[in-house]
Design an enzyme around this catalytic site. Structure first.
Site, PDB file in Angstrom:
ATOM      1  N   ASN A 353       0.989  -0.806  -0.066  1.00 38.87           N
ATOM      2  CA  ASN A 353       0.068  -0.082  -0.108  1.00 38.87           C
ATOM      3  C   ASN A 353       0.890   1.054   0.018  1.00 38.87           C
ATOM      4  O   ASN A 353       1.135   1.399   0.908  1.00 38.87           O
ATOM      5  CB  ASN A 353      -0.984  -0.049   1.253  1.00 38.87           C
ATOM      6  CG  ASN A 353      -1.825  -1.128   0.606  1.00 38.87           C
ATOM      7  OD1 ASN A 353      -1.991  -1.737   0.318  1.00 38.87           O
ATOM      8  ND2 ASN A 353      -3.021  -0.815   1.571  1.00 38.87           N
ATOM      9  N   THR A 354       1.128   1.984  -1.017  1.00 33.74           N
ATOM     10  CA  THR A 354       2.298   2.634  -1.217  1.00 33.74           C
ATOM     11  C   THR A 354       1.700   3.879  -2.008  1.00 33.74           C
ATOM     12  O   THR A 354       0.668   3.468  -3.753  1.00 33.74           O
ATOM     13  CB  THR A 354       3.343   2.076  -1.736  1.00 33.74           C
ATOM     14  OG1 THR A 354       4.164   0.818  -1.530  1.00 33.74           O
ATOM     15  CG2 THR A 354       4.593   3.709  -2.075  1.00 33.74           C
ATOM     16  N   THR A 355       1.966   5.008  -2.525  1.00 33.90           N
ATOM     17  CA  THR A 355       1.597   6.046  -3.777  1.00 33.90           C
ATOM     18  C   THR A 355       3.221   6.784  -4.069  1.00 33.90           C
ATOM     19  O   THR A 355       3.322   7.129  -3.245  1.00 33.90           O
ATOM     20  CB  THR A 355       0.129   6.497  -3.707  1.00 33.90           C
ATOM     21  OG1 THR A 355      -0.125   7.313  -4.787  1.00 33.90           O
ATOM     22  CG2 THR A 355       0.852   7.905  -2.365  1.00 33.90           C
ATOM     23  N   THR A 371       5.576   7.527  -0.742  1.00 33.73           N
ATOM     24  CA  THR A 371       5.435   7.343   0.614  1.00 33.73           C
ATOM     25  C   THR A 371       4.398   6.369   0.580  1.00 33.73           C
ATOM     26  O   THR A 371       3.530   5.688   0.020  1.00 33.73           O
ATOM     27  CB  THR A 371       3.633   8.526   1.115  1.00 33.73           C
ATOM     28  OG1 THR A 371       2.754   8.991  -0.016  1.00 33.73           O
ATOM     29  CG2 THR A 371       4.682   9.790   1.266  1.00 33.73           C
TER      30      THR A 371
END
Length: 535
Positions: A353-355, A371
């Site tokens: 779960n990263t963007t 992040t």
């Protein structure tokens, strides 16, 4: 043109564009977008996580990496575990597999993203923090419509997003996870952001929010101490430069293990000519698969040295020496000539779960920010609206077991915000979310852009390959005959029917032409990619 932005959600991109329209530079835009992503993309990232960024400053012709990833709590002499540690396993059903995650107060590492974003703005931005935070505050109060992509992630993480009443009140106010087209609101977080606008990062590390985080940790089985928050530092680092076919690729050093491994893969790939190789042909796919296989071997040996012989940074130069790379290039050539490849070591997976977001402004300043907060720890801190990370519950980040790292040590991450130069001029900024797959995504976007001269949108959108656990993952869109040839050559191939967020989310900006100042952006549709050009 005042600039372009590529991000993982329309509202994230809009926040950055608003800063460009207000006369801000790429840093102002990137910081505004990142804070807004904590609301717009809250299923993927939150304000209690960490990150890594890279900025290219055209005035100084220098790039700087900002490392604000999470650290191990327990300073000054705190325990690595607590008697009543709140650290629990949650099972998440992905359909094809059930995966364990660890959440609770004892899964929280020291958060760094607020310190990092505020430091970047102070160091290289032009607008005040209160102006830059306006889009995030507004969106937190008004709410954000849940997209299909966000709902998909929220649905997967239902056991975490409903674990405690405080977090369930946000994501499942009616007893179920909020549906696409419905609105998620964060009024308490809006209030916290307003405080941040007036007080700066000190609010989170020594002020009122810090006190609430500490009280929550101390009362509910967490490890973070007052010293952990007060001592947290953002590191300003020099990037790792890699020469690749006349370009210079700038990648983050440790705590980014991803940057080091992409650097190794590029040096390995540079020894193979792709001039007469058709894009995503069998020949191309085999080269990529073997480069990824050998990089995984190099990773395993590098990490063994990290575990037994001190800090990772000491071994980066050794890993990337021409002599060491040449030994792997010899193995690559042998396999491509028909020798049977050795089975790779077991994979280690990081937070998925990263963007990511990338920005370029009219002056040629580039910003690339990634992040992550893991999957989140499953609770809200008091009345702040703040979620915190579960980085201490990520198996990949703790090779020697949970809670074994010394207090104060920076955790290792795969995040790899990259910047590409040509003849000393910036031409591309790219990064990705997606655990180990972010390395393969970034590698392929850079190669598509340089080796195959694909326009940026095509370079990002092209179907990808990922090699891990001795299996080739082929994304939908790759020709069936190429997949068949891979199988005939002895590879275990998993054919995906369509494009999927499994293969990362590489949001990028680039010069439309190497000799022009016009910039374009490409948002990866696998992860809700959105772009805006400000004219």
């Amino acid at each position: 043109m005042q600039g372009v932005i590529a991000a993982g959600h329309p509202q994230t991109a809009t926040a950055g564009a608003e800063m460009l329209q207000a006369g801000g530079n790429a840093v102002d835009a990137a910081v505004a977008a990142a804070f807004t992503s904590f609301i717009a993309e809250s299923a993927l990232v939150n304000i209690g996580g960490g990150g890594m960024a890279q900025i290219y400053n055209p005035a100084s012709r220098q790039a700087t990496v900002y490392d604000f990833f999470s650290t191990m709590p327990g300073l000054p002499n705190g325990p690595s575990h607590a008697i009543n540690l709140d650290f629990r396993k949650i099972l998440v059903d992905f359909g094809a597999a059930v995966q364990p995650f660890y959440i609770g107060r004892g899964s929280v590492a020291v958060p760094g993203v607020v310190a990092g974003l505020c430091h970047m703005l102070e160091s290289a931005g032009t607008l005040p923090l209160n102006r830059v935070l306006e889009p995030a505050i507004r969106l937190a109060r008004e709410g954000v419509l849940v997209t299909e992509a966000q709902h998909y992630v929220m649905h997967l993480l239902t056991p975490i997003l409903t674990d405690t009443p405080g977090i369930a009140a946000v994501y499942a106010p009616n007893g179920r996870i909020t549906s696409p087209g419905e609105t998620l609101c964060f009024p308490q977080l809006a209030g916290t952001l307003e405080q941040l606008a007036g007080q700066g990062a000190a609010l989170f590390y020594s002020g009122e929010v810090a006190r609430k985080i500490l009280a929550d940790q101390q009362q509910n089985g967490g490890l973070i101490t007052q010293t952990d928050l007060a001592a947290y530092q953002v590191f300003d680092l020099a990037p790792i430069p890699v020469t690749y076919r006349g370009y210079t690729i700038l990648l983050p050093p440790p705590s980014s293990g991803g940057g080091v491994l992409i650097a190794f893969a590029l040096k390995l790939l540079a020894g193979v000519s792709l001039a007469k190789v058709a894009h995503n042909s069998f020949e191309h796919l085999q080269i990529l698969a073997e480069v990824m296989r050998l990089t995984n071997f190099a990773r395993a040996r590098w990490e063994e040295k990290i575990d037994s012989h001190g800090p990772a940074a000491e071994h980066v130069a050794e890993l990337l020496t021409d002599g060491n790379v040449a030994r792997y290039q010899t193995q690559l050539a042998a396999v491509l000539a028909g020798k049977t490849a050795q089975a790779e070591p077991p994979a280690r997976r990081g937070p998925a779960n990263t963007t990511h977001l990338s920005v370029a402004d009219a002056n040629g300043m580039l910003v690339s920010i990634t992040t992550s907060a893991g999957e989140c720890a499953g609770f809200m801190v008091d009345d702040t609206g703040i979620q915190l990370n579960n980085m201490l519950g990520e198996i990949d980040l703790h090779r020697n077991g949970f809670h074994q790292l010394p207090p104060g040590q920076r955790l290792m991450t795969m995040m790899s915000p990259a910047i590409v130069l040509y003849q000393g001029q910036p031409v591309l900024a790219v990064g990705s979310g997606g655990s180990n797959r972010l390395r393969s995504a970034i590698l392929q976007v850079i190669s598509n852009f340089i080796d195959f001269n694909l326009p940026l949108e095509q370079a990002v959108d092209a179907p990808r390959l990922h090699f891990e656990d001795n299996e080739v993952q082929l994304e939908g869109g790759i020709a069936p005959e190429a997949a068949t040839k891979m199988e005939a050559a002895g590879y275990i191939v998993n054919r995906w029917p369509a494009k999927n967020m499994f293969f990362g989310g590489a949001h990028a900006v680039a010069r439309a032409n190497l000799n022009q100042s016009h910039w374009v952006a490409a948002g990866d549709r696998r992860r809700g990619g959105s772009t805006i050009a400000v004219t």
